[in-house]
Structure formats: C-alpha cells, structure tokens
Design a protein around this motif. Structure first.
Motif, mmCIF file in Angstrom:
data_model
loop_
_atom_site.group_PDB
_atom_site.id
_atom_site.type_symbol
_atom_site.label_atom_id
_atom_site.label_comp_id
_atom_site.label_asym_id
_atom_site.label_seq_id
_atom_site.Cartn_x
_atom_site.Cartn_y
_atom_site.Cartn_z
ATOM 1 N N GLU A 1 -6.043 1.651 -5.756
ATOM 2 C CA GLU A 1 -6.091 0.431 -4.535
ATOM 3 C C GLU A 1 -5.182 -0.348 -4.381
ATOM 4 O OE1 GLU A 1 -6.003 -1.903 -2.318
ATOM 5 O OE2 GLU A 1 -8.145 -1.281 -2.054
ATOM 6 N N SER B 1 -3.550 -1.671 -1.785
ATOM 7 C CA SER B 1 -2.651 -2.745 -0.407
ATOM 8 C C SER B 1 -2.514 -3.685 -0.931
ATOM 9 C CB SER B 1 -4.136 -2.871 0.591
ATOM 10 O OG SER B 1 -5.288 -3.827 -1.109
ATOM 11 N N SER B 2 -2.376 -4.421 -1.769
ATOM 12 C CA SER B 2 -1.851 -6.061 -2.066
ATOM 13 C C SER B 2 -0.215 -5.275 -2.894
ATOM 14 C CB SER B 2 -2.204 -6.225 -3.159
ATOM 15 O OG SER B 2 -2.662 -5.360 -4.721
ATOM 16 N N PRO C 1 -8.363 -8.467 0.253
ATOM 17 C CA PRO C 1 -9.357 -8.095 -0.369
ATOM 18 C C PRO C 1 -9.269 -7.241 -1.194
ATOM 19 C CG PRO C 1 -9.107 -8.490 1.671
ATOM 20 C CD PRO C 1 -8.300 -9.191 1.778
ATOM 21 N N VAL C 2 -9.633 -6.924 -1.961
ATOM 22 C CA VAL C 2 -9.510 -5.456 -2.316
ATOM 23 C C VAL C 2 -11.663 -4.668 -2.844
ATOM 24 C CG1 VAL C 2 -7.403 -5.744 -2.780
ATOM 25 C CG2 VAL C 2 -8.870 -6.021 -4.927
ATOM 26 N N ARG C 3 -10.868 -3.449 -2.441
ATOM 27 C CA ARG C 3 -12.192 -3.185 -3.391
ATOM 28 C C ARG C 3 -12.142 -2.121 -5.160
ATOM 29 N NH1 ARG C 3 -17.799 -3.695 -2.905
ATOM 30 N NH2 ARG C 3 -18.477 -1.619 -3.077
ATOM 31 N N ARG D 1 -16.667 -3.129 -7.184
ATOM 32 C CA ARG D 1 -17.140 -4.843 -6.368
ATOM 33 C C ARG D 1 -15.788 -5.403 -5.439
ATOM 34 N NH1 ARG D 1 -15.418 -4.290 -12.161
ATOM 35 N NH2 ARG D 1 -14.012 -6.153 -11.498
ATOM 36 N N ASP D 2 -15.941 -6.273 -4.694
ATOM 37 C CA ASP D 2 -15.347 -6.924 -3.482
ATOM 38 C C ASP D 2 -14.552 -7.854 -4.863
ATOM 39 O OD1 ASP D 2 -15.586 -5.491 -1.131
ATOM 40 O OD2 ASP D 2 -17.909 -6.899 -1.052
ATOM 41 N N GLU D 3 -13.225 -8.166 -4.641
ATOM 42 C CA GLU D 3 -12.201 -7.859 -6.108
ATOM 43 C C GLU D 3 -11.577 -9.377 -4.353
ATOM 44 O OE1 GLU D 3 -12.581 -9.410 -9.054
ATOM 45 O OE2 GLU D 3 -13.878 -7.436 -9.577
ATOM 46 N N MET D 4 -10.261 -10.560 -5.376
ATOM 47 C CA MET D 4 -9.339 -10.827 -4.095
ATOM 48 C C MET D 4 -7.845 -10.417 -5.241
ATOM 49 S SD MET D 4 -9.101 -11.969 -1.065
ATOM 50 C CE MET D 4 -10.325 -12.544 -0.987
ATOM 51 N N TYR D 5 -6.998 -9.730 -5.132
ATOM 52 C CA TYR D 5 -5.817 -10.456 -5.034
ATOM 53 C C TYR D 5 -4.891 -11.032 -3.822
ATOM 54 C CZ TYR D 5 -6.004 -6.031 -7.640
ATOM 55 O OH TYR D 5 -6.946 -5.290 -9.123
#
Length: 181
Positions: A5, A7-8, A164-166, A170-174
């Motif tokens: 992951e 993206s952030s 939003p990240v997976r 689980r769906d999480e947030m950075y």
C-alpha cells in the motif's frame, strides 16, 4: 515501510510537487522502500532530491539491489544521517519542498526520540530552509491534532488530507499534512 500500500507515500510526493512552481531542490526525510522518491522522480521538472536516511543498512540494501533502487538516478543524493541534522545544516531558503516520512507520525512512535521531528521548533527550522512558496509535507499513520496545530502555528495554516488505505484486509486511514512558507 510497506510495499503493498504505497498510495500515501505517492500522495506525499504529488502534494508537494503540486504546491511548488518549480521543484528544483527537494529534501526527503526517510528513504523507506523508495516509493516517495520514485514518485518525485516521475516529475521531469525535478532538479535534485536529497534523501536523509538514518539506517545505513536500508541504503546498502537498495544499492545492492535487494529492493528496487531509486538511487541510480543522478538527481538523487543520499545522506546517511538523522533528518534533524541534515535539515538543520541546510542553508536558509535553499529548498523548494521538505517531505517527512519519519517513523509512524507523531502519535505512534517506534523511537521516542523522533518526537522532536514533529515539534514546533523543528517545523520552524524546516520553514526557514524553504524558499518562497516552498512547502513542508508530512506523512502520518494516524490523525494528529497536535501536529496539525503545530504546523498551523508555524505556517499560518495546515492542510490535512486523509488517505484511505486497505491494510491486511482492513480499511484504515493515513494522513498527509502540509504547510507552506
């Protein structure tokens, strides 16, 4: 560091690049697996990226090809050292952007010593190193009211972008925080 992951980390780079007119010189605190630097290098306007990485083994692994390397690009210079020291030693008004991806952010530290990176005093040092219209962009694994307040006090405002990240099903947030000079 995560290679699933990213993206952030990519947003950290793109947010900084979008905020500056000409990204001639950019400083990145934290090499990680190179995703932030790779995203920066995709912009042909970029002149130089100075990466501060405290862990020499990480730099050695990348140079040895154990992980995909961004260090072969002639625009990249790596300094093995603490980001506090590297940024503090920069001349004033010498960079267009500073990107910090250190530890997990201010509220979930692996190394307590890294709390100084998120302090108003270090953020003020960062601001002094930015050219006119420069930006400081900071990655965090969690929302931090303290970081937002510290950046707003130093820069006059702080833009916060949830990402939003997976992770592991689980769906999480950075979060990406940004302040400009």
């Amino acid at each position: 560091m995560d290679d699933q992951e990213t993206s952030s980390e990519e947003l950290l780079a793109s947010a900084a690049l979008e905020a500056v007119r000409r990204p001639d010189r950019v400083v990145v605190g934290g090499l990680g697996l190179g995703y932030t630097v790779r995203a920066l290098l995709a912009d042909s306007r970029l002149g130089e990226v100075v990466v501060a990485e405290i862990e020499p083994d990480l730099v050695d692994w990348m140079r040895a090809g154990l992980v995909p390397s961004v260090l072969d690009d002639p625009r990249v210079a790596v300094v093995v050292g603490d980001v506090w020291t590297v940024v503090t030693e920069l001349p004033d008004a010498s960079v267009d952007a500073i990107l910090l991806d250190v530890d997990n952010g201010p509220d979930f530290l692996v190394y307590n010593e890294n709390s100084a990176i998120y302090s108003s005093s270090f953020l003020t040092v960062c601001r002094s190193k930015l050219r006119d219209d420069g930006v400081l962009t900071v990655w965090s694994s969690s929302a931090s009211a303290a970081l937002e307040a510290a950046m707003a006090s130093v820069f006059g405002a702080c833009k916060v972008t949830p990402v939003p990240v997976r992770l592991q099903g689980r769906d999480e947030m950075y979060y990406v925080y940004q302040g400009g000079s």
